[in-house]
Design a protein around this motif. Structure first.
Motif, PDB file in Angstrom:
ATOM      1  N   GLY B  77       0.816  -1.208   0.000  1.00  0.00           N
ATOM      2  CA  GLY B  77       0.000   0.000   0.000  1.00  0.00           C
ATOM      3  C   GLY B  77       0.847   1.254   0.000  1.00  0.00           C
ATOM      4  O   GLY B  77       2.077   1.204  -0.069  1.00  0.00           O
ATOM      5  N   ALA B  78       0.183   2.403   0.089  1.00  0.00           N
ATOM      6  CA  ALA B  78       0.884   3.689   0.033  1.00  0.00           C
ATOM      7  C   ALA B  78       1.825   3.888   1.216  1.00  0.00           C
ATOM      8  O   ALA B  78       2.785   4.642   1.136  1.00  0.00           O
ATOM      9  N   ASP B  79       1.568   3.191   2.342  1.00  0.00           N
ATOM     10  CA  ASP B  79       2.436   3.324   3.510  1.00  0.00           C
ATOM     11  C   ASP B  79       3.650   2.410   3.407  1.00  0.00           C
ATOM     12  O   ASP B  79       4.459   2.343   4.331  1.00  0.00           O
ATOM     13  N   VAL B 133      -3.189   3.397  -3.519  1.00  0.00           N
ATOM     14  CA  VAL B 133      -2.384   2.875  -4.606  1.00  0.00           C
ATOM     15  C   VAL B 133      -1.971   1.442  -4.277  1.00  0.00           C
ATOM     16  O   VAL B 133      -1.898   1.047  -3.114  1.00  0.00           O
ATOM     17  N   ASN B 134      -1.788   0.634  -5.311  1.00  0.00           N
ATOM     18  CA  ASN B 134      -1.339  -0.739  -5.123  1.00  0.00           C
ATOM     19  C   ASN B 134      -0.004  -0.944  -5.809  1.00  0.00           C
ATOM     20  O   ASN B 134       0.105  -0.761  -7.025  1.00  0.00           O
ATOM     21  N   PHE B 135       1.017  -1.300  -5.034  1.00  0.00           N
ATOM     22  CA  PHE B 135       2.305  -1.631  -5.635  1.00  0.00           C
ATOM     23  C   PHE B 135       2.500  -3.143  -5.534  1.00  0.00           C
ATOM     24  O   PHE B 135       2.402  -3.701  -4.440  1.00  0.00           O
ATOM     25  N   PRO B 136       2.798  -3.811  -6.648  1.00  0.00           N
ATOM     26  CA  PRO B 136       3.055  -5.245  -6.553  1.00  0.00           C
ATOM     27  C   PRO B 136       4.474  -5.524  -6.057  1.00  0.00           C
ATOM     28  O   PRO B 136       5.388  -4.713  -6.253  1.00  0.00           O
ATOM     29  N   LEU B 137       4.651  -6.642  -5.381  1.00  0.00           N
ATOM     30  CA  LEU B 137       5.983  -7.089  -4.959  1.00  0.00           C
ATOM     31  C   LEU B 137       6.002  -8.608  -5.117  1.00  0.00           C
ATOM     32  O   LEU B 137       5.152  -9.307  -4.572  1.00  0.00           O
ATOM     33  N   TYR B 138       6.961  -9.093  -5.893  1.00  0.00           N
ATOM     34  CA  TYR B 138       7.012 -10.525  -6.173  1.00  0.00           C
ATOM     35  C   TYR B 138       8.074 -11.173  -5.296  1.00  0.00           C
ATOM     36  O   TYR B 138       9.218 -10.728  -5.275  1.00  0.00           O
ATOM     37  N   VAL B 139       7.683 -12.180  -4.559  1.00  0.00           N
ATOM     38  CA  VAL B 139       8.626 -12.891  -3.692  1.00  0.00           C
ATOM     39  C   VAL B 139       9.028 -14.177  -4.407  1.00  0.00           C
ATOM     40  O   VAL B 139       8.186 -15.013  -4.735  1.00  0.00           O
ATOM     41  N   ILE B 140      10.329 -14.292  -4.673  1.00  0.00           N
ATOM     42  CA  ILE B 140      10.820 -15.412  -5.471  1.00  0.00           C
ATOM     43  C   ILE B 140      11.706 -16.292  -4.600  1.00  0.00           C
ATOM     44  O   ILE B 140      12.514 -15.797  -3.802  1.00  0.00           O
ATOM     45  N   ASP B 141      11.541 -17.590  -4.750  1.00  0.00           N
ATOM     46  CA  ASP B 141      12.391 -18.535  -4.035  1.00  0.00           C
ATOM     47  C   ASP B 141      13.342 -19.149  -5.051  1.00  0.00           C
ATOM     48  O   ASP B 141      12.953 -20.001  -5.844  1.00  0.00           O
ATOM     49  N   LYS B 142      14.593 -18.673  -5.040  1.00  0.00           N
ATOM     50  CA  LYS B 142      15.572 -19.188  -6.001  1.00  0.00           C
ATOM     51  C   LYS B 142      16.619 -19.981  -5.240  1.00  0.00           C
ATOM     52  O   LYS B 142      17.392 -19.419  -4.477  1.00  0.00           O
TER      53      LYS B 142
END
Lengths: 239, 309
Positions: B77-79, B133-142
């Motif tokens: 979120g915006a925060d 606002v919506n910001f995406p964040l992708y969590v990847i396990d590599k």
């Protein structure tokens, strides 16, 4: 009278597909009637997209396709197009073709369409295409019109490739993205690492000519090509 | 053939028929090709997210690879904190949001000082009629390593630029970056899409040793081995500045989330006990080839160090 007419009708289809006249439709635009260097059309797009050979190649293919197909379509419709709105009709045909090509590329070869999409607008406004529709397709049969379109597209592409070879080689030291003059410091090597020291010509102190990247240099390169062509072929020089 | 092709009636009829035929043809083509085009766009997005953490897959395998590696897609979120929402993070089109009004809010943000960041956050929270606002964040396990991929959008010289920046589980080390653009000048600004520009981002940090946010800047005249800077592109100043603005602003908005990550990472490494300091030191100067390369170039810096010593 009637005999002559019949003879005409029989004679017409017997003309070979690649008669001398038809071959000239392809070969002339490559040299004596080149759309860029002799007719001086399509200069803007030649300046914009000749920084890299790959882009120039894709652009040349697209323009050749649109010129050829546009010529055939206009030639097929030439007896039915109202004279007063013929330019609009041609424009609509070209625009529809370009949008169609772009849509198909986006769906099937997405990578190429990304490289091409910027230049779609340039294809529609390319004077060569409208010029050929107006000057040739409106007065000729579909097959010669098709050859004329292919010939002019290739003539345009030829100059594009020549200019882009000079610009990419001298401006970035590469051809089709492959380094020709060796690596600069910081260039990406084939194994994915960065070059820590210069190799090839760069090691000898060679520096890329940044001016070649900029559009003015494309204009100068085209000018040099025109100069060379006219000094070799004096009949092109206007009195 | 008795029709007069130049009569008004014929001209009008011809134009009408032509417009209808062309419109139908194009509409048909557009509608029938749309599913394939959308699939291509989505696959490219998946490819870019994965490329951010150094996984290169061909387009036709992008979907399976994405499902394999991306464990979570969070909405921030915006925060700067994780937001509870029904929205699928993958469907958030950051470029569309940016164009539809976010850029107006962003232009007010002072990306050098961030003196008005709270004001911007409240404006972002009010964005889209109060939905925020919506910001995406992708969590990847590599390979057992948790990586966080942040999508970026900004403005270059001629049009939009965008990219993906991958941050390690410590919440500050960059593990990779990809950038792309719509219409930057080939050979100049367009070079941001080249590996030579992107690889140096590896190993940079977005926080300094004191834990203050620094971001990453594309620096004119060379970054001189700085842990928070990369080389800008000669002749592509405005595009480089656009990249800097985009990274600084976006990371600042995610800052609270990364601070949270750092806190949890510190407590995790703290529980291990010994060698905490040396561990941190290693993280600040990671053994990335890019950093070593930048340092090897930095003749001036070596000299000054000698003088100081």
């Amino acid at each position: 009278m009637s005999e002559v007419a019949v003879e005409e009708k029989v004679k017409q289809p017997s003309e070979p597909l690649f008669s001398k006249k038809n071959k000239a439709l392809i070969s002339n635009p490559l040299d004596d009637d080149n759309p860029i260097t002799v007719q001086v059309l399509g200069i803007c797009s030649a300046l914009a997209i000749t920084v890299q050979v790959k882009q120039a190649f894709v652009m040349a293919l697209s323009v050749t396709f649109v010129t050829a197909m546009g010529n055939v379509i206009v030639s097929l419709m030439r007896n039915y197009i109202p004279n007063r709105i013929r330019i609009i009709v041609q424009l609509v045909i070209v625009a529809a073709l370009v949008i169609l090509v772009d849509q198909v590329l986006k769906a099937f070869v997405y990578d190429i369409s990304k490289a091409l999409s910027v230049f779609v607008g340039l294809i529609i406004t390319n004077c060569i295409i409208m010029g050929r529709l107006e000057a040739f397709a409106l007065g000729n049969k579909p097959w010669p019109a098709f050859l004329d379109g292919i010939g002019n597209g290739l003539g345009y592409g030829l100059i594009l490739i020549i200019v882009s070879v000079f610009r990419e080689l001298l401006g970035s030291g590469k051809l089709w993205g492959y380094p020709i003059f060796g690596h600069k410091v910081g260039a990406l090597l084939s194994d994915g690492s960065l070059a820590t020291e210069a190799s090839g010509l760069y090691a000898l102190g060679y520096v890329d000519n940044g001016l070649m990247i900029l559009p003015p240099m494309a204009l100068i390169t085209v000018g040099v090509i025109i100069w060379v062509q006219r000094s070799r072929n004096t009949k092109l020089i206007e009195a | 053939m008795a029709v007069d092709v130049n009569s008004n009636k014929y001209t009008f009829l011809f134009a009408t028929v032509m417009v209808v035929i062309v419109a139908t043809l194009l509409a048909l083509a557009s509608e029938s090709l749309k599913p394939m085009q959308t699939a291509n766009v989505n696959n490219e997005k998946r490819q870019n997210i994965l490329k951010g953490v150094g996984i290169e897959v061909p387009a036709n395998e992008a979907e399976t690879a994405y499902d394999e590696y991306v464990k979570e897609a969070l909405v921030i979120g915006a925060d700067g904190k994780v937001k509870q929402t029904e929205l699928n993070a993958f469907d958030i089109d950051v470029l569309k949001d940016y164009k539809s009004g976010l850029s107006n809010i962003y232009t007010k943000l002072d990306v050098q000082e961030f003196s008005n960041i709270d004001e911007i956050r409240s404006e972002l929270a009010a964005f889209n009629g109060g939905k925020g606002v919506n910001f995406p964040l992708y969590v990847i396990d590599k390979d057992g390593e948790k990586l966080y991929v942040v999508p970026l959008v900004g403005t270059g010289l001629w049009g939009p630029i965008w990219g993906y920046l991958a941050i390690a589980a410590d919440g500050k080390t960059v593990v990779g970056a990809v950038f792309d653009h719509k219409s930057e000048t080939p050979g100049l600004g367009a070079e941001i899409a080249q590996p030579a520009f992107q690889i140096p981002f590896k190993g940079k940090t977005i926080f300094d040793e004191k834990g203050d946010f620094t971001g990453i800047k594309a620096v004119k005249g060379g970054a001189k081995g700085s842990p928070h800077g990369v080389d800008a592109i000669s002749g592509g100043t405005i595009t480089s500045n656009g990249v800097t603005e985009m990274i600084m602003r976006t990371l600042k908005l995610y800052e609270p989330y990364f601070l949270g990550l750092q806190a949890s990472d510190a407590s995790a490494s703290g529980s291990m006990g010994v060698g905490e300091n040396s561990g941190l030191g290693e993280e600040i100067s990671p053994d990335s080839a890019a950093v070593a390369f930048m340092d090897s170039l930095d003749v001036e810096k070596v000299d000054t160090t000698v003088v100081v010593d």
